[in-house]
Design an enzyme around this catalytic site. Structure first.
Site, PDB file in Angstrom:
ATOM      1  N   THR A  98     -15.490  44.772  -5.188  1.00  0.00           N
ATOM      2  CA  THR A  98     -16.680  43.971  -4.904  1.00  0.00           C
ATOM      3  C   THR A  98     -16.314  42.958  -3.831  1.00  0.00           C
ATOM      4  OG1 THR A  98     -17.495  44.247  -7.160  1.00  0.00           O
ATOM      5  CG2 THR A  98     -18.444  42.460  -5.870  1.00  0.00           C
ATOM      6  N   LYS A 173     -24.345  45.904  -4.844  1.00  0.00           N
ATOM      7  CA  LYS A 173     -23.499  45.345  -5.915  1.00  0.00           C
ATOM      8  C   LYS A 173     -23.675  43.838  -6.023  1.00  0.00           C
ATOM      9  CE  LYS A 173     -20.584  44.855  -9.174  1.00  0.00           C
ATOM     10  NZ  LYS A 173     -19.147  45.126  -9.130  1.00  0.00           N
ATOM     11  N   LYS A 241     -17.162  34.116  -7.222  1.00  0.00           N
ATOM     12  CA  LYS A 241     -16.887  34.765  -5.935  1.00  0.00           C
ATOM     13  C   LYS A 241     -18.075  35.592  -5.481  1.00  0.00           C
ATOM     14  CE  LYS A 241     -15.140  38.624  -6.066  1.00  0.00           C
ATOM     15  NZ  LYS A 241     -15.093  40.083  -5.934  1.00  0.00           N
TER      16      LYS A 241
END
Length: 284
Positions: A98, A173, A241
């Site tokens: 990711t 995502k 993040k």
């Protein structure tokens, strides 16, 4: 048994079971991980080991990456003994991490210049889905390359879908993980509110899990809340993040801003715990 040889970089909570699925499916898999102790479990079921990413390239046809962030990707590709320190021509590189669409576009361009194909292919699902090959895999990049490696992806997931050009898998995502953050905070706030009004957590979750908004996530994270178990399936620091990556490409809605503030505030104390540990931050 497939003759395609797979090199795997990154053996965290997700990488180990995902690579394990490929070994069980009959692929020859060679692994590389900075922490060598992580390689033991896969060696025991037939994986080979490479000493550097560079060593991994020459031995394999397809290279799969499952690491933590953009900085790790930069190091793996461009660092000393990285992928680009040797000939990658003819290889397909699948980045299942990711990360930002920007790093994927950068590495896709460099890969193409060096004669390799690059796909971004992050996954939706957690450790349990990785262990059972039930991940949802979203892919960006060349359609021909996708079709070539789709049988590999389908050994790790129940669905592998190409969404468009490079970076589109990453965008999807980040959108999904933004919803994950919103839902996680919403679940935490709902439990706390009910508790404050005298409703026990177990009773509330029983209602939710049998009602119209029941889902697998609530069941798993609800059980974790009841058991006071915050062992990380997906560490809280990683959702911070991901929310920041989404913010960087334009996510600025009211709920998203609130979730980012909440999870960032929780990071100092609970960053290494599961993301549902945000309930402790919300409770105060």
């Amino acid at each position: 048994m497939s003759t395609t040889k797979i090199g795997w970089i990154g053996l965290g909570n997700m990488g180990i079971p995902m690579a394990g699925q490929l070994i069980k499916a009959g692929y020859q898999v060679t692994v590389y991980n900075r922490s060598k102790d992580k390689e033991t479990a896969l060696k025991e079921i037939g994986a080979m080991v490479a000493e550097t990413p560079e060593n991994l390239v020459s031995q394999n046809d397809v290279l799969v990456l499952m690491v933590s962030d953009d900085a790790a990707i930069e190091q793996i590709f461009n660092g000393a003994n990285g992928l680009f320190s040797t000939d990658v021509s003819g290889k397909v590189i699948i980045n299942m991490s990711t990360v930002s669409p920007a790093i994927s576009k950068e590495m896709a361009t460099l890969s193409k210049e060096k004669g390799a194909q690059y796909l971004d292919a992050p996954v939706s699902g957690s450790v349990k889905q990785a262990e059972t090959g039930q991940l949802v895999i979203m892919v960006g990049g060349d359609e021909t390359a996708f079709e070539q490696v789709k049988p590999i992806l389908e050994k790790m997931g129940k669905m592998a879908v190409r969404l468009g050009d490079t970076g589109s898998g990453n965008v999807a995502k980040l959108a999904i993980n933004s919803l994950l953050a919103l839902y996680t905070q919403g679940l935490a706030e709902t439990v706390i509110f009910a508790n404050q009004q005298g409703i026990e957590t177990e009773a509330l979750l029983n209602l939710i899990n049998n009602g119209a908004i029941a889902n697998v996530f609530t069941k798993i994270k609800g059980d974790a809340i009841v058991a006071d178990n915050y062992k990380p399936a997906f560490a809280l620091k990683h959702i911070v993040k991901d929310l920041n990556l989404a913010k960087n490409i334009g996510l600025g809605s009211p709920l998203a801003k609130t979730a980012l503030n909440t999870f960032e505030a929780a990071t100092a104390k609970y960053g290494e715990e599961d993301l549902i540990a945000v309930i402790k931050q919300v409770k105060g």
